[in-house]
Design a protein around this motif. Structure first.
Motif, PDB file in Angstrom:
ATOM      1  N   SER A 289       0.937  -1.119  -0.139  1.00 29.85           N
ATOM      2  CA  SER A 289       0.036   0.037  -0.093  1.00 29.85           C
ATOM      3  C   SER A 289       0.923   1.325   0.073  1.00 29.85           C
ATOM      4  N   PRO A 290       0.440   2.538  -0.541  1.00 23.12           N
ATOM      5  CA  PRO A 290       1.267   3.707  -0.729  1.00 23.12           C
ATOM      6  C   PRO A 290       1.638   3.970   0.642  1.00 23.12           C
ATOM      7  N   LEU A 291       0.981   3.762   1.774  1.00 24.45           N
ATOM      8  CA  LEU A 291       1.338   4.316   3.140  1.00 24.45           C
ATOM      9  C   LEU A 291       2.470   3.148   3.688  1.00 24.45           C
ATOM     10  N   ARG A 292       2.622   2.040   3.112  1.00 23.13           N
ATOM     11  CA  ARG A 292       3.280   1.203   3.662  1.00 23.13           C
ATOM     12  C   ARG A 292       2.929   0.750   5.171  1.00 23.13           C
ATOM     13  N   LYS A 293       1.758   0.675   5.497  1.00 21.76           N
ATOM     14  CA  LYS A 293       1.116   0.246   6.878  1.00 21.76           C
ATOM     15  C   LYS A 293      -0.181  -0.101   6.751  1.00 21.76           C
ATOM     16  N   ASN A 294      -0.654  -0.815   7.646  1.00 24.94           N
ATOM     17  CA  ASN A 294      -2.046  -1.202   7.733  1.00 24.94           C
ATOM     18  C   ASN A 294      -2.682  -0.010   8.664  1.00 24.94           C
ATOM     19  N   VAL A 295      -4.041  -0.012   8.455  1.00 23.83           N
ATOM     20  CA  VAL A 295      -4.662   0.860   9.303  1.00 23.83           C
ATOM     21  C   VAL A 295      -5.166   0.458  10.202  1.00 23.83           C
ATOM     22  N   THR A 296      -5.562   1.378  11.257  1.00 19.81           N
ATOM     23  CA  THR A 296      -5.969   1.148  12.631  1.00 19.81           C
ATOM     24  C   THR A 296      -7.393   1.476  12.913  1.00 19.81           C
ATOM     25  N   ILE A 297      -7.884   0.844  13.901  1.00 15.21           N
ATOM     26  CA  ILE A 297      -9.295   1.409  14.496  1.00 15.21           C
ATOM     27  C   ILE A 297      -9.655   2.696  14.632  1.00 15.21           C
ATOM     28  N   SER A 298      -8.219   3.380  15.090  1.00 18.09           N
ATOM     29  CA  SER A 298      -8.412   4.603  15.291  1.00 18.09           C
ATOM     30  C   SER A 298      -8.418   5.631  13.982  1.00 18.09           C
ATOM     31  N   ASP A 299      -7.695   4.962  13.001  1.00 18.76           N
ATOM     32  CA  ASP A 299      -7.853   5.617  11.510  1.00 18.76           C
ATOM     33  C   ASP A 299      -9.442   5.575  11.137  1.00 18.76           C
ATOM     34  N   VAL A 300      -9.694   4.481  11.310  1.00 20.89           N
ATOM     35  CA  VAL A 300     -11.294   4.213  10.749  1.00 20.89           C
ATOM     36  C   VAL A 300     -12.082   5.161  11.544  1.00 20.89           C
ATOM     37  N   GLY A 301     -11.885   5.010  12.798  1.00 25.24           N
ATOM     38  CA  GLY A 301     -12.651   5.981  13.810  1.00 25.24           C
ATOM     39  C   GLY A 301     -12.786   7.298  13.304  1.00 25.24           C
ATOM     40  N   LYS A 302     -11.548   8.177  13.088  1.00 22.69           N
ATOM     41  CA  LYS A 302     -11.687   9.451  12.612  1.00 22.69           C
ATOM     42  C   LYS A 302     -12.367   9.775  11.605  1.00 22.69           C
ATOM     43  N   SER A 303     -12.381   8.799  10.392  1.00 22.70           N
ATOM     44  CA  SER A 303     -12.989   8.824   9.304  1.00 22.70           C
ATOM     45  C   SER A 303     -14.595   8.817   9.319  1.00 22.70           C
ATOM     46  N   GLY A 304     -14.746   7.657  10.487  1.00 20.02           N
ATOM     47  CA  GLY A 304     -16.262   7.520  10.934  1.00 20.02           C
ATOM     48  C   GLY A 304     -16.644   8.927  11.582  1.00 20.02           C
ATOM     49  N   MET A 305     -16.002   9.461  12.325  1.00 15.26           N
ATOM     50  CA  MET A 305     -16.386  10.804  13.034  1.00 15.26           C
ATOM     51  C   MET A 305     -16.753  11.727  12.036  1.00 15.26           C
ATOM     52  N   TYR A 306     -15.754  11.920  10.869  1.00 15.68           N
ATOM     53  CA  TYR A 306     -15.868  12.891   9.948  1.00 15.68           C
ATOM     54  C   TYR A 306     -17.365  12.489   9.164  1.00 15.68           C
ATOM     55  N   LEU A 307     -17.485  11.495   8.818  1.00 20.87           N
ATOM     56  CA  LEU A 307     -18.798  10.948   8.182  1.00 20.87           C
ATOM     57  C   LEU A 307     -20.194  11.348   9.158  1.00 20.87           C
ATOM     58  N   LEU A 308     -19.868  11.342  10.343  1.00 26.46           N
ATOM     59  CA  LEU A 308     -21.182  11.378  11.338  1.00 26.46           C
ATOM     60  C   LEU A 308     -21.136  12.897  11.814  1.00 26.46           C
ATOM     61  N   SER A 309     -20.376  13.809  11.292  1.00 20.23           N
ATOM     62  CA  SER A 309     -20.287  14.971  11.704  1.00 20.23           C
ATOM     63  C   SER A 309     -20.907  16.188  10.596  1.00 20.23           C
ATOM     64  N   GLU A 310     -20.836  17.371  10.912  1.00 21.33           N
ATOM     65  CA  GLU A 310     -21.174  18.397  10.021  1.00 21.33           C
ATOM     66  C   GLU A 310     -20.059  18.581   8.852  1.00 21.33           C
ATOM     67  N   LEU A 311     -18.686  17.958   9.522  1.00 19.88           N
ATOM     68  CA  LEU A 311     -17.728  18.238   8.269  1.00 19.88           C
ATOM     69  C   LEU A 311     -18.198  17.567   7.180  1.00 19.88           C
ATOM     70  N   SER A 312     -18.890  16.654   6.880  1.00 22.43           N
ATOM     71  CA  SER A 312     -19.241  16.058   5.648  1.00 22.43           C
ATOM     72  C   SER A 312     -20.704  16.154   5.258  1.00 22.43           C
ATOM     73  N   SER A 313     -21.156  17.384   5.803  1.00 27.89           N
ATOM     74  CA  SER A 313     -22.631  17.689   5.105  1.00 27.89           C
ATOM     75  C   SER A 313     -22.535  17.948   3.934  1.00 27.89           C
ATOM     76  N   GLY A 314     -23.535  17.249   3.046  1.00 25.77           N
ATOM     77  CA  GLY A 314     -23.405  17.174   1.753  1.00 25.77           C
ATOM     78  C   GLY A 314     -22.904  15.872   0.981  1.00 25.77           C
ATOM     79  N   VAL A 315     -22.148  15.164   1.955  1.00 23.93           N
ATOM     80  CA  VAL A 315     -21.660  13.697   1.396  1.00 23.93           C
ATOM     81  C   VAL A 315     -22.667  12.689   1.769  1.00 23.93           C
TER      82      VAL A 315
END
Ligand code: NAD
Length: 259
Positions: free
Chosen positions: A212-238
């Motif tokens: 993978s380009p980042l040469r690492k596996n993702v963590t539940i914290s990486d997924v958690g932050k994207s989850g929080m983005y999609l659940l918040s106003e930051l992604s209004s319109g998505v």
């Protein structure tokens, strides 16, 4: 405190290695009030431990194959919280024998179970909880690249994830009438309870880390932050989107080789 004043239901915490736990933790860190469920009495103590850590007030039973539990969950939320602002569906299941060996041998039973628990549960959960969602609420489900590419041993779960992603697009249109958004997070491979059922999972992790380009596996914290983005106003319109967090494994045309 992006989630300050927001309340949400997160379904799919089995323990503190669950992706749902990663999302819950990021939301709580940003000020959210979170509600959790547990699938059965065996998992209850582990969910209680997570609830204590995250200062979650209430946990409720929910096995998505039991309609009475889903109905009771909606009524409890209404009584204890009123309306809520977000919903996370982070559950999947297929019989172990369907996640090893060849896809051609998938039994009708395994196919139906995978579709019921991993796909229909999203539709059922969203429809049941919708009356207690505020206008403008956000829903997130979890998917995987096996929906659109061949991944060894992912088999019937790949077919289920394809149906889940299609369900997100159709639900987005229905929920959009109330300004409610729904998106899927496509996480890279992470060692969790559910992942332990997939054949050669350690090999998949090793391959992903190397290629993978980042040469690492993702963590539940990486997924958690994207989850929080999609659940918040930051992604209004998505809405109706598949959001990838997998170090870009899906963009690689061929494996990396480095000298
Ligand atoms: P996990 O084992 O921690 O979570 C799976 C959850 O599904 C558990 O909490 C379990 O109780 C719940 N569940 C299963 N059957 C249920 C039922 N009948 N009723 C209610 N709940 C039920 O594993 P995870 O990896 O965190 O899985 C969460 C989601 O993430 C799943 O949809 C999975 O497909 C997806 N996902 C996982 C990975 C990965 O590599 N771990 C990658 C991409 C997507």
């Amino acid at each position: 405190m992006i989630m300050q004043g927001k309340k949400g239901l997160i379904v799919g915490v089995a323990n503190n290695r669950s992706i749902a736990y990663g999302i819950a933790k990021e939301c709580v860190n940003e000020g959210a009030d979170v509600i959790l469920t547990y699938q059965n009495d065996k998992l209850k103590p582990r969910v209680e431990k997570v609830a204590k850590e995250l200062e979650v007030k209430n946990i409720y039973p929910l096995d998505v194959s039991k309609p009475q539990e889903l109905k009771a969950l909606k009524e409890s939320i209404e009584k204890d919280y009123g309306k809520i602002d977000f919903l996370v569906h982070s559950i999947a299941f297929a019989p172990r024998e369907a996640l090893d060996g060849e896809f051609i041998n998938t039994s009708k039973d395994a196919f139906n179970i995978a579709m019921e628990i991993s796909v229909y549960s999203l539709i059922d959960l969203v429809r049941t909880i919708e009356p207690v969602l505020n206008d403008g609420a956000s829903v997130v489900t979890l998917t995987y690249l096996g929906s659109s590419r061949y991944i060894p041993h992912y088999n019937v779960m790949g077919v289920a994830k394809a149906a889940l992603e299609a369900s997100v697009r159709y639900l987005a249109v229905d929920l959009g009438k109330r300004g409610i958004r729904i998106n899927a997070l496509s996480a890279g491979p992470i060692k969790t309870l559910a992942a332990s059922g997939i054949g050669d999972f350690n090999e998949i992790l090793k391959y992903n880390e190397k290629n993978s380009p980042l040469r690492k596996n993702v963590t539940i914290s990486d997924v958690g932050k994207s989850g929080m983005y999609l659940l918040s106003e930051l992604s209004s319109g998505v809405t109706g989107e598949i959001h990838y967090i997998d170090s870009g494994y899906n963009i690689m045309g061929m494996p990396l080789y480095e000298k």
